[in-house]
Design an enzyme around this catalytic site. Structure first.
Site, PDB file in Angstrom:
ATOM      1  N   LEU B  73       0.800  -1.234   0.000  1.00 49.25           N
ATOM      2  CA  LEU B  73       0.000   0.000   0.000  1.00 49.25           C
ATOM      3  C   LEU B  73       0.830   1.280   0.000  1.00 49.25           C
ATOM      4  O   LEU B  73       0.481   2.239   0.685  1.00 49.25           O
ATOM      5  CB  LEU B  73      -0.971   0.014   1.191  1.00 49.25           C
ATOM      6  CG  LEU B  73      -2.197  -0.893   1.071  1.00 49.25           C
ATOM      7  CD1 LEU B  73      -3.029  -0.828   2.348  1.00 49.25           C
ATOM      8  CD2 LEU B  73      -3.067  -0.507  -0.121  1.00 49.25           C
ATOM      9  N   CYS B 129      -6.238  -6.474   1.825  1.00 44.72           N
ATOM     10  CA  CYS B 129      -4.849  -6.391   1.387  1.00 44.72           C
ATOM     11  C   CYS B 129      -4.008  -7.380   2.190  1.00 44.72           C
ATOM     12  O   CYS B 129      -3.944  -7.289   3.418  1.00 44.72           O
ATOM     13  CB  CYS B 129      -4.284  -4.990   1.554  1.00 44.72           C
ATOM     14  SG  CYS B 129      -2.550  -4.923   1.010  1.00 44.72           S
ATOM     15  N   GLY B 242      -9.602 -11.164 -10.996  1.00 44.28           N
ATOM     16  CA  GLY B 242      -8.707 -12.269 -10.636  1.00 44.28           C
ATOM     17  C   GLY B 242      -8.272 -13.004 -11.888  1.00 44.28           C
ATOM     18  O   GLY B 242      -8.973 -13.895 -12.365  1.00 44.28           O
ATOM     19  N   GLY B 264      -6.103  -6.754 -13.658  1.00 48.18           N
ATOM     20  CA  GLY B 264      -4.907  -6.397 -12.898  1.00 48.18           C
ATOM     21  C   GLY B 264      -3.632  -6.826 -13.585  1.00 48.18           C
ATOM     22  O   GLY B 264      -3.124  -6.155 -14.482  1.00 48.18           O
TER      23      GLY B 264
END
Lengths: 258, 303
Positions: B73, B129, B242, B264
């Protein structure tokens, strides 16, 4: 500073040392804007992550780039299977390169192992004003010596085992030169312990020093923040990103471990 | 030309493709390659209350058909996001989803309150996360804590609230039901799966954080399964992600029950992946004579 992604023709491939290959790639729009110290991010079929490889030569007239890479793992192994006439998928040119200055009279370029290739475009810029010190594990890993000589630069070769050139690390001839002459700038790329030593000595002598860093990378363009390296910004620790803010950093800004 | 538009919680998307939080920064770097207006939306880099440096490097490792990451992060903090990045993003003619994360419930509430005053279109609350020591996935791995943080953030904002779920749980459907009951407007899944690689020559983990989140094609079948289970368990819309790397993958995830799809790791392989996926979806729908992508949402016919 515009980068593009495309598939480009490999014009020439050569094996230049054990597990080290050189590609000459036809990519006029990339060559047109590429500068010394930048890198290309290569897609390798069957792998999720691209492989960053530094630029070893830029020929704007021919519209070509040269890259030199070493087989380090499965990805670079696969890359080495590409041949002349194949297309190579590159996102390029990326990153922040070296600062070159026409007014500098004497500069030192230092390459350790596979950190040597990005020094070649700098040697081409400075010619006889440059001394290029390169170091390798042993004679069978030595690369690019004739390329450096043809730029007019003075070359000093070291090997860790003494099998070719000076027996020892690049730091020894480097120290001898900076202790005896006035040097305007030092440029270096190679293993972290080498960069740490070179940076410390250059900073002690108050010589401007730029180093090119390597880190495992994601996107290559500064979005994902994966390739962090520790730097100082306004006296505060700051995790910079090798792909966008680097790979070339002012040695004064980099925080070395230990 | 099929109709690719979808509506999630009252927000119109021109198409269902959204770069996932973390891979896309705030879009500036990708705008050099294509106009951001082509995208259905953008999930921005996870924002915390103050600037975070993240984990030490290396933070990424290749794995079979995927990758591990442990960025942790890293981000410039909520105030910087609102002042410097958001005004630019809001001019891009695409839905802006602000991804937020905190070490404590109070931090998440404060961030949500700040974002509530902006023109962000949706909030995505990250309770999954795997790469931070405090908060992160800890909120998302029990129904009670997931429900609690969702309820608190819900009170702080009128914006459509998406809760991003962790796959590192026994029953993701139960967590989804818990956040739905606490007032979530949507759920997004899956975040990365916790993984690890070791360099056998040095006996050292490749990631300095030792462990990290697995993503990429390798996790796609898990994403399809979890989206399907969650879509069957809740009434709120599901945003799937995903390992999606093609238009066909996106169609498959929508058939499993996703109303939109985030992309992603595929963007690392091909920076144009989101744009190509949109084109490929359109071609597939045309080839099947399907007029609207909305027709395929949840259209799987299970045995």
């Amino acid at each position: 500073m515009k980068y593009t992604q495309g598939k480009y023709l490999i014009l020439k491939k050569s094996a230049i040392a054990r597990n080290i290959y050189s590609f000459e790639i036809l990519c006029p729009e990339v060559a047109d804007v590429a500068t010394a110290g930048q890198f290309v991010h290569i897609r390798v079929e069957g792998f999720t992550l691209r492989r960053p490889v530094s630029i070893c030569g830029i020929d704007k007239n021919k519209g070509t780039l040269r890259i030199v890479f070493e087989i380090r793992g499965e990805g670079t192994e696969m890359l080495s299977h590409l041949n002349e006439g194949c297309l190579i998928d590159m996102l390029a040119p990326l990153g922040h390169g070296f600062t070159l200055n026409q007014d500098f009279r004497k500069v030192i370029l230092i390459g350790g192992g596979i950190g040597t290739p990005p020094m070649l475009p700098i040697a081409e810029f400075y010619g006889s004003k440059a001394t290029v010190i390169t170091g390798f594990r042993s004679a069978d890993a030595v690369i690019l010596q004739n390329d450096f000589k043809s730029t007019g630069a003075e070359t000093v070769l070291c090997t860790d085992d003494g099998s070719l050139g000076i027996h020892g690390f690049v730091t020894q001839p480097f120290e001898e030169i900076i202790n005896s002459e006035k040097i305007d700038a030092v440029y270096a790329c190679g293993p972290m312990p080498m960069l740490k030593n070179i940076s410390r000595k250059a900073i002690e002598k108050n010589i401007y020093c730029e180093i090119s860093l390597e880190e495992r990378m994601g996107c290559g363009i500064g979005a994902c923040l994966v390739c962090a390296c520790r730097t100082k910004k306004n006296d505060e620790e700051y995790f910079a990103h090798v792909c966008k803010e680097g790979p070339v950093f002012n040695a004064k800004e980099v925080i070395f471990n230990g | 030309m099929a109709d690719l538009s979808v509506n999630i919680c009252g927000v119109d998307f021109k198409n269902p493709i959204i770069p996932a939080s973390g891979v896309f920064g705030y879009g500036r770097e990708y705008e050099e390659l294509f106009p951001l207006s082509k995208l259905g939306g953008i999930a921005t880099k996870g924002t915390t209350i103050t600037r975070r440096n993240g984990n030490p490097s290396p933070r990424i490792a290749e794995t079979p058909s995927g990758m591990l990451n442990s960025v942790g992060l890293q981000n410039p903090g909520i105030d910087y996001f609102i002042e410097t990045e958001l005004p630019n993003l809001l001019t891009k003619d695409t839905v802006i989803i602000a991804n937020i994360a905190g070490s404590t419930v109070e931090e998440c509430v404060t961030i949500a309150e700040k974002i509530d005053k902006t023109d962000v279109h949706m909030i995505e609350l990250n309770i999954s996360c795997p790469n931070v020591k405090q908060g992160g996935a800890a909120f998302g791995t029990s129904c009670a804590s997931a429900e609690n943080i969702t309820a608190e953030v819900r009170k702080a904002t009128e914006k459509p609230l998406i809760v991003k779920l962790s796959p590192n749980v026994t029953s993701i459907a139960d967590i989804a039901k818990a956040v739905e009951s606490a007032g979530a407007d949507s759920v997004s899944l899956i975040n990365t799966l916790l993984g690890m690689r070791i360099d056998i020559n040095t006996q050292r983990p490749i990631l300095k954080n030792n462990v990290g989140g697995l993503s990429g094609s390798a996790v796609f079948p898990i994403a399809v399964r979890m989206v399907w289970q969650v879509a069957n368990a809740v009434k709120i819309p599901v945003i799937g992600m995903g390992g999606v790397s093609s238009g066909k993958d996106a169609i498959e995830l929508m058939m499993a029950g996703a109303s939109a799809v985030q992309v992603g790791a595929a963007i690392f392989t091909d920076p144009f992946a989101p744009v190509k996926i949109i084109d490929e979806m359109n071609e597939w729908l045309d080839s099947k004579n399907i007029k609207s992508v909305r027709e395929i949402i949840g259209s799987v016919k299970p045995w």
